[in-house]
Design a protein around this motif. Structure first.
Motif, PDB file in Angstrom:
ATOM      1  N   LEU A 128       6.945 -46.588  23.787  1.00 59.45           N
ATOM      2  CA  LEU A 128       6.385 -47.838  24.302  1.00 59.45           C
ATOM      3  C   LEU A 128       7.486 -48.771  24.804  1.00 59.45           C
ATOM      4  N   TYR A 129       8.577 -48.826  24.068  1.00 54.63           N
ATOM      5  CA  TYR A 129       9.687 -49.694  24.474  1.00 54.63           C
ATOM      6  C   TYR A 129      10.269 -49.224  25.809  1.00 54.63           C
ATOM      7  N   LYS A 130      10.410 -47.913  25.949  1.00 57.36           N
ATOM      8  CA  LYS A 130      10.927 -47.370  27.198  1.00 57.36           C
ATOM      9  C   LYS A 130       9.983 -47.695  28.351  1.00 57.36           C
ATOM     10  N   SER A 131       8.681 -47.580  28.115  1.00 57.97           N
ATOM     11  CA  SER A 131       7.697 -47.904  29.155  1.00 57.97           C
ATOM     12  C   SER A 131       7.770 -49.379  29.530  1.00 57.97           C
ATOM     13  N   PHE A 132       7.968 -50.220  28.528  1.00 55.39           N
ATOM     14  CA  PHE A 132       8.086 -51.660  28.760  1.00 55.39           C
ATOM     15  C   PHE A 132       9.281 -51.955  29.657  1.00 55.39           C
ATOM     16  N   LEU A 191       3.523 -55.193  25.765  1.00 56.96           N
ATOM     17  CA  LEU A 191       4.301 -55.856  24.710  1.00 56.96           C
ATOM     18  C   LEU A 191       3.476 -55.968  23.428  1.00 56.96           C
ATOM     19  N   ASP A 192       2.187 -56.246  23.579  1.00 56.03           N
ATOM     20  CA  ASP A 192       1.289 -56.309  22.408  1.00 56.03           C
ATOM     21  C   ASP A 192       1.210 -54.945  21.713  1.00 56.03           C
ATOM     22  N   LYS A 193       1.123 -53.883  22.511  1.00 52.10           N
ATOM     23  CA  LYS A 193       1.060 -52.534  21.939  1.00 52.10           C
ATOM     24  C   LYS A 193       2.366 -52.192  21.217  1.00 52.10           C
ATOM     25  N   LEU A 194       3.478 -52.639  21.786  1.00 53.99           N
ATOM     26  CA  LEU A 194       4.774 -52.402  21.156  1.00 53.99           C
ATOM     27  C   LEU A 194       4.864 -53.136  19.819  1.00 53.99           C
ATOM     28  N   GLU A 195       4.376 -54.350  19.787  1.00 55.05           N
ATOM     29  CA  GLU A 195       4.383 -55.119  18.539  1.00 55.05           C
ATOM     30  C   GLU A 195       3.499 -54.442  17.490  1.00 55.05           C
TER      31      GLU A 195
END
Length: 247
Positions: free
Chosen positions: A78-82, A150-154
């Motif tokens: 997810l961070y990489k996608s962000f 960002l919400d999904k990452l959190e």
């Protein structure tokens, strides 16, 4: 005159700690405990090392270990996608989107490669980053259209922390698997061995101990270099144009 130098064991991860002592054990056996004058301490040293290795095996065998690895992999994805979305936004036709993505990326680039960090440190870094972005860059998040990601990452980071806590509790319930407890006596015996050898050098000269001392000091230098490189990689890049640095 040669002497074995000091090493700070508190900076070592469990696997690094065990590997260092395993290497010392090999060098002792190459020279023999009798020649080094540490026959009194060596049996206890071997037993303490064996206890640590068993504790590490138990920790790795926690039923939550695979779940933790999967959770870490998911939040990394997810961070990489962000980050990729932000980099793509820099090429957007809308200047406001470009500016917003650039503003966010300046903060993100301070983090560096979190995949090289420990689980706990990565969790703390993500918490700090997400909090800063949502607090100080809310408008840019909206303009960049990365809010949902960002919400999904959190959410993924919070879920990982919960799983990691369950794993820690699972391991902690088994005293034989508490690696921290097994490290202390091993380090104490090692210090006794070092003190004896350094004292014998003063009494007898360094001829019988020089090879062992040189090899141990090489291991210490190598270990310290590895730690310093890891520490440098974890430091966020400073941005002179932005004062909102991640702590």
């Amino acid at each position: 005159m040669r002497k074995i130098r000091i090493i700070d064991f508190t900076r070592l991860k469990n696997n690094e700690h065990a590997q260092f002592h395993q290497s010392i054990k090999v060098e002792i056996e190459n020279e023999t405990a009798a020649k080094l004058g540490i026959v009194k301490f060596y049996p206890a040293y071997k037993d303490a090392l064996e206890a640590e290795l068993k504790a590490i095996d138990i920790e790795k065998g926690s039923k939550f270990t695979q779940t933790v690895k999967d959770g870490d992999g998911y939040r990394d994805q997810l961070y990489k996608s962000f980050v990729l979305d932000l980099k793509s936004g820099k090429l957007n036709y809308d200047v406001e989107v470009q500016t917003a993505c650039n503003n966010i990326l300046r903060i993100v680039e301070q983090v560096g490669d979190m995949r090289k960090q420990s689980y706990n440190l990565e969790s703390e870094t993500l918490n700090s980053l997400i909090s800063q972005l949502k607090t100080n860059y809310a408008a840019d998040i909206i303009k960049s259209k990365t809010g949902d990601l960002l919400d999904k990452l959190e959410e993924a980071n919070n879920e990982f922390n919960n799983r990691f806590g369950e794993r820690a509790q699972d391991v902690g319930l088994r005293s034989s698997g508490d690696v921290k407890i097994t490290r202390a006596p091993l380090d104490e015996i090692y210090k006794n061995i070092v003190n004896v050898i350094n004292s014998l050098v003063l009494l007898n000269g360094e001829d019988d101990y020089s090879t062992f001392i040189d090899k141990v000091n090489y291991l210490i230098d190598y270990t310290n270099t590895t730690i310093n490189i890891r520490k440098a990689e974890k430091k966020p890049k400073k941005d002179s144009k932005n004062t909102n640095n991640i702590q």
